[in-house]
Every structure is written in structure tokens, then in C-alpha cells.
Design a protein around this motif. Structure first.
Motif, PDB file in Angstrom:
ATOM      1  N   ASN A 150      -3.311   0.612  -3.417  1.00 44.13           N
ATOM      2  CA  ASN A 150      -3.109  -0.733  -2.883  1.00 44.13           C
ATOM      3  C   ASN A 150      -2.960  -1.715  -4.045  1.00 44.13           C
ATOM      4  O   ASN A 150      -3.571  -1.527  -5.109  1.00 44.13           O
ATOM      5  N   THR A 159       0.853  -1.185   0.000  1.00 41.18           N
ATOM      6  CA  THR A 159       0.000   0.000   0.000  1.00 41.18           C
ATOM      7  C   THR A 159       0.888   1.235   0.000  1.00 41.18           C
ATOM      8  O   THR A 159       2.014   1.202   0.519  1.00 41.18           O
ATOM      9  N   SER A 210      -8.973  -0.683   4.775  1.00 39.37           N
ATOM     10  CA  SER A 210      -7.989  -1.553   4.127  1.00 39.37           C
ATOM     11  C   SER A 210      -8.540  -2.950   3.884  1.00 39.37           C
ATOM     12  O   SER A 210      -8.254  -3.578   2.859  1.00 39.37           O
ATOM     13  N   PRO A 259       0.138  -5.168   5.042  1.00 46.45           N
ATOM     14  CA  PRO A 259       0.684  -4.795   3.736  1.00 46.45           C
ATOM     15  C   PRO A 259       1.963  -3.978   3.892  1.00 46.45           C
ATOM     16  O   PRO A 259       2.093  -3.179   4.833  1.00 46.45           O
ATOM     17  N   HIS A 315      -5.093   6.380  -1.298  1.00 45.92           N
ATOM     18  CA  HIS A 315      -4.268   5.206  -1.061  1.00 45.92           C
ATOM     19  C   HIS A 315      -4.187   4.400  -2.362  1.00 45.92           C
ATOM     20  O   HIS A 315      -5.191   4.256  -3.074  1.00 45.92           O
TER      21      HIS A 315
END
Length: 302
Positions: A61, A52, A80, A150, A59
Motif C-alpha cells: 500500500n 494498493t 486496509s 484505493p 499487500h
């Protein structure tokens, strides 16, 4: 607003985009963050399989598996667990829909653009969490993220600490050492076969001239002319098959060499033989000129 803004499927080894959501987001901040997604796509193979990165209010990812990466851009307030569940669903659908041999052999960007239909449907579901029915999967992903968080990518790792406009890395240049040419045509194949025939005839006459030279001390320049003609014909076949720099200029020079060698050999060939060799050379030059490099789609570097 906590939503998924963009998603794409990328081949990890070279950053070739295979599919993407066809969103027409006018927000300048989103457009700017998409540029970071492009930079990140070129480094996917060097990064862990789940990462991420934060950029401004967004964000980025992604997850990677079997040489394919699934990337999404969302608001920084988007959970998330939902983001990685979304990517997991894209991964499962993509690897069951497309064979790896087709993924690995893809040449053009967005070769699987029809996968966008699934991306859009899944994005709509995950943008409305109340409609999600995969509560167990969400719980499993929550546990997995807690046990294996992550990897957090920094802008410094991508060389972007000064912003996207200060990067010095070269742009994505493609996947082949030679520039790919348009598909073969019947006329092109015929011209190549005729050039090989002319090369063979020149080669045979050249060896006969070598034998005559050993026996009768004939002119060595005829031997050179035959072998130069052979080389020129074979080089035209090479130029037809592969994309190189100055390709058209090289084909005209090869044709000129064919004409010069036949002019020198006019006493050893009749008019029909001379006409055949020169015509084949001209035909091969034309086919090289017509078989141009494949044009890239307008969004190839997007």
C-alpha cells in the motif's frame, strides 16, 4: 500473522529512497515481495495518490503527497483502514520534520534514515491495534476509503505478469546527467584558477600574434599553438568540474596538448614561462585524477 512487515519513504519523481524501516526479515516470501516494492517505487509518479497491490500473501500500500510517497508492506489479512492510517501518520510526521527544499535536493539514498526511529515506533503501535487510541481517525479513514477506495494496481501495469526476474526495464540509474564528483578541495580550486590564468595568457599572446601576422606576416602556426593551449587549459577546467566518460584519458590528452604547444612555442617563451605552463597543466591533471566520482552506498539500488 496480520502485521506490518516493512515501510519506506520514497521521493516520487525518481524513486530515490529517503528512509526505510531497518527490518531484517528472513522470510523469503517477504524478501521477494520487497523486490516488487522497488519496482513500484520507480513508477510512483505515474500512479494515483493512494494505491494498493496484492502479491502472494502480502499487500503493498502507498500514499503520495507533495512529491513524496509512503510505502508499506503488510500481510494480506491486515485491515486496509489500519494500513492507510499508518501511512497517514508517517506522512504527517515526515512533512513536519523535513523541509521540501532538503527533500528535493537529496542526492544519496536514505538521506533521512533517522526517520526510521519514528517508523519503528509507529509500526509497533499499529501491529498491536488494541494499543491504538486514535479511534476517531480510524473511523474517518474508514469513511474516506469507502468513498474513495484505493486504486488497485495489477502486475500487468508494472510489467510483472511473468514475475520479477523477467522484467526488461533498466534498473534505477540515478538522478543526474553527469556523474556526481567528490566535493571540491582547496588544491583543486587552485589548480582550476591557475589553468584559467594559463588559458588567459595563451589567449592574450594569441591575439597579439594575430596582430603581428597582419603587420609582419608572422608564422600562423604560432597562433594555432597559442589557441590550442588555451583550449586545452579550459577543457581541463571542464573535466575537473564535471564527470564524463573517459575523463582521466581526456585529461592526459589535454596535458599532452599543453606540452606540445609549449614545445612549439619554446622560442617565444623563457624557461620559467614554459615551466609554469607545463607545471600547471600537470597539477590540473593530477587534481582531475584525484577528484573521482562519488561512490554509492552499498544499498543504493536496494
Amino acid at each position: 500473522m496480520s502485521v506490518i512487515l516493512f515501510a519506506s519513504v520514497v521521493r516520487a519523481r525518481d524513486g530515490l529512497p529517503l528512509s526505510a524501516s531497518t527490518d531484517h526479515e528472513q522470510n523469503m516470501s517477504v524478501q521477494e515481495t520487497k523486490k516488487y516494492v522497488k519496482v513500484l517505487s520507480r513508477k510512483l509518479e505515474q500512479l494515483p495518490d493512494r494505491c494498493t497491490m496484492r502479491r502472494g500473501p502480502h499487500h503493498i500500500n502507498f500514499i503520495s503527497s507533495l512529491g513524496v510517497s509512503y510505502v508499506m508492506l503488510c500481510a494480506d489479512s491486515y485491515p486496509s483502514v489500519l494500513a492507510f492510517c499508518f501511512l497517514d501518520e508517517l506522512q504527517k510526521e515526515f512533512i513536519t520534520t523535513y523541509q521540501m527544499v532538503h527533500i528535493n535536493s537529496a542526492i544519496r539514498p536514505y538521506s533521512f534514515i533517522e526517520f526510521d526511529n519514528f517508523i519503528q515506533k509507529t509500526k509497533q503501535r499499529f501491529n498491536n491495534p488494541r494499543s491504538l487510541t486514535t479511534k476517531v481517525n480510524l473511523a474517518d479513514m474508514q469513511t474516506e476509503i469507502r468513498l474513495r477506495p484505493p486504486y488497485q494496481i495489477s502486475l500487468q501495469e508494472l510489467g510483472l505478469e511473468n514475475g520479477i526476474n523477467h522484467r526488461k526495464d533498466p534498473a534505477y540509474k540515478g538522478i543526474a546527467p553527469h556523474q556526481r564528483l567528490e566535493p571540491l578541495t582547496l588544491a583543486g580550486i587552485i589548480s582550476c584558477l591557475l589553468s584559467l590564468l594559463c588559458a588567459g595568457l595563451n589567449l592574450i599572446r594569441g591575439f597579439h600574434s594575430v596582430e603581428s601576422l597582419l603587420q609582419n606576416e608572422d608564422d600562423v602556426s604560432c597562433i594555432i599553438a597559442f589557441f590550442l593551449g588555451t583550449t586545452a587549459c579550459l577543457y581541463q577546467c571542464y573535466l575537473f568540474a564535471y564527470g564524463t566518460s573517459w575523463r582521466n584519458t581526456k585529461s592526459f590528452l589535454s596535458f599532452g596538448l599543453i606540452c606540445l604547444s609549449n614545445m612549439y612555442l619554446h622560442e617565444l617563451r623563457n624557461a620559467w614561462q614554459l615551466f609554469f605552463h607545463v607545471t600547471v597543466g600537470a597539477f590540473a591533471t593530477l587534481q582531475i585524477r584525484l577528484r573521482q566520482p562519488q561512490s554509492k552506498s552499498p544499498d543504493y539500488n536496494v
